[in-house]
Design a protein around this motif. Structure first.
Motif, short mmCIF file in Angstrom:
data_model
loop_
_atom_site.label_atom_id
_atom_site.label_comp_id
_atom_site.label_asym_id
_atom_site.label_seq_id
_atom_site.Cartn_x
_atom_site.Cartn_y
_atom_site.Cartn_z
N ALA A 152 0.86 -1.18 0.00
CA ALA A 152 0.00 0.00 0.00
C ALA A 152 0.90 1.23 0.00
O ALA A 152 1.98 1.21 0.57
N ASP A 153 0.43 2.28 -0.65
CA ASP A 153 1.18 3.53 -0.70
C ASP A 153 0.34 4.66 -0.12
O ASP A 153 -0.90 4.59 -0.11
N THR A 154 1.02 5.70 0.32
CA THR A 154 0.38 6.91 0.83
C THR A 154 1.14 8.11 0.30
O THR A 154 2.36 8.05 0.12
N GLU A 155 0.43 9.21 0.05
CA GLU A 155 1.05 10.44 -0.41
C GLU A 155 1.13 11.44 0.74
O GLU A 155 0.12 11.70 1.41
N TYR A 156 2.32 11.95 0.98
CA TYR A 156 2.49 13.08 1.90
C TYR A 156 3.70 13.86 1.38
O TYR A 156 4.83 13.65 1.81
N GLY A 157 3.44 14.69 0.40
CA GLY A 157 4.52 15.38 -0.30
C GLY A 157 5.23 14.48 -1.29
O GLY A 157 5.56 14.88 -2.39
N ILE A 158 5.45 13.24 -0.89
CA ILE A 158 6.00 12.20 -1.76
C ILE A 158 5.11 10.96 -1.57
O ILE A 158 4.32 10.89 -0.63
N SER A 159 5.29 9.99 -2.44
CA SER A 159 4.60 8.71 -2.26
C SER A 159 5.54 7.76 -1.52
O SER A 159 6.71 7.64 -1.88
N TYR A 160 5.04 7.14 -0.45
CA TYR A 160 5.87 6.22 0.35
C TYR A 160 5.04 5.00 0.73
O TYR A 160 3.84 4.92 0.46
N SER A 161 5.67 4.03 1.37
CA SER A 161 4.99 2.77 1.72
C SER A 161 4.06 2.97 2.92
O SER A 161 4.52 3.29 4.02
N GLY A 162 2.79 2.73 2.70
CA GLY A 162 1.83 2.71 3.80
C GLY A 162 1.83 1.36 4.48
O GLY A 162 1.52 1.24 5.67
N ALA A 163 2.19 0.31 3.72
CA ALA A 163 2.28 -1.04 4.27
C ALA A 163 3.24 -1.86 3.41
O ALA A 163 3.41 -1.59 2.22
N ILE A 164 3.87 -2.84 4.05
CA ILE A 164 4.82 -3.72 3.37
C ILE A 164 4.57 -5.16 3.82
O ILE A 164 3.99 -5.40 4.87
N GLN A 165 5.01 -6.11 2.99
CA GLN A 165 4.90 -7.52 3.36
C GLN A 165 6.03 -8.33 2.74
O GLN A 165 6.42 -8.10 1.59
N LYS A 166 6.56 -9.26 3.54
CA LYS A 166 7.55 -10.21 3.05
C LYS A 166 7.30 -11.52 3.79
O LYS A 166 7.42 -11.58 5.01
N ASP A 167 6.93 -12.56 3.04
CA ASP A 167 6.64 -13.86 3.64
C ASP A 167 5.58 -13.71 4.74
O ASP A 167 4.50 -13.21 4.48
N ASN A 168 5.89 -14.11 5.97
CA ASN A 168 4.93 -14.05 7.08
C ASN A 168 4.95 -12.71 7.81
O ASN A 168 4.23 -12.53 8.79
N PHE A 169 5.76 -11.77 7.34
CA PHE A 169 5.89 -10.47 8.01
C PHE A 169 5.08 -9.42 7.26
O PHE A 169 5.30 -9.18 6.07
N TYR A 170 4.15 -8.81 7.99
CA TYR A 170 3.32 -7.72 7.49
C TYR A 170 3.63 -6.49 8.34
O TYR A 170 3.96 -6.62 9.51
N ALA A 171 3.48 -5.31 7.76
CA ALA A 171 3.69 -4.11 8.57
C ALA A 171 2.96 -2.94 7.94
O ALA A 171 2.84 -2.84 6.72
N CYS A 172 2.45 -2.06 8.79
CA CYS A 172 1.79 -0.85 8.31
C CYS A 172 2.30 0.36 9.07
O CYS A 172 2.52 0.28 10.28
N GLN A 173 2.51 1.45 8.33
CA GLN A 173 2.99 2.69 8.95
C GLN A 173 1.87 3.36 9.74
O GLN A 173 2.11 3.99 10.76
#
Length: 194
Positions: A152-173
């Motif tokens: 997922a992406d989010t815009e705040y002046g730039i576009s950056y990762s709102g969420a990331i995932q790799k294998d069993n690891f999920y994360a959200c800003q």
């Protein structure tokens, strides 16, 4: 369902615990490695500053445990940043789960980025039932750039990762526990993750 919230003195563990209770799930807050290893699902929240948070993880030996977890793990806010390789916040080496560097927002942006913002380019089952452009709640001064693990992406002046995932690891800003119905949907999707 055995759900554990990692409590290492740098997280908003109670608000996550209450959000899960609203969904009908009980979760234990702990820093004990054996309980974390036995959990079906692990949530890794974080609020504060990267270097001191890493020191707390090291104090409990969790810097070695977390990257080795095999069950679904959800990092939240600082938890997401600590899952990365390195943070510009006080030049901090992090857990290295995601081979990404956490960056500081440019001085031209008002920081911290606080409030509701949209998530775009949603990928994967964490966002089942969530529409592109839904609003979630953010509080942060550092960000994870867009990268191959972005879901997922989010815009705040730039576009950056709102969420990331790799294998069993999920994360959200963003904070799903503070993001109303959308956040509850995301938490529910994580709990149901295989």
């Amino acid at each position: 369902m055995n759900i554990v919230i990692i409590d290492y003195g740098a997280g908003n563990v109670k608000s996550v615990q209450f959000a899960l209770e609203r969904l009908g799930y009980q979760a234990e807050c702990t820093n004990e490695a054996d309980k974390i290893l036995r959990a079906d699902k692990v949530i890794f929240p974080g609020v504060g500053e990267a270097k001191s948070a890493m020191k707390e993880l090291q104090r409990f030996g969790l810097d070695k445990i977390i990257p080795e977890l095999k069950q679904p793990v959800l990092g939240i806010c600082l938890g997401m940043q600590l899952m990365c390789e390195h943070s510009e916040e006080n030049d901090t080496d992090c857990l290295g789960i995601f081979p990404v560097e956490v960056k500081k927002f440019d001085e031209t942006f008002k920081v911290p980025h606080i409030g509701w913002n949209q998530i775009q380019n949603l990928k994967g089952h964490l966002f089942d039932g969530v529409e592109r452009g839904e609003y979630v709640y953010y509080v942060h001064s550092f960000y994870v750039p867009e990268n191959p693990f972005s879901i997922a992406d989010t815009e705040y002046g730039i576009s950056y990762s709102g969420a990331i995932q790799k294998d069993n690891f999920y994360a959200c800003q963003f904070h799903p526990e503070k993001s109303g119905d959308v956040g509850e949907n995301i938490l529910k999707n994580f709990i149901k993750a295989v």
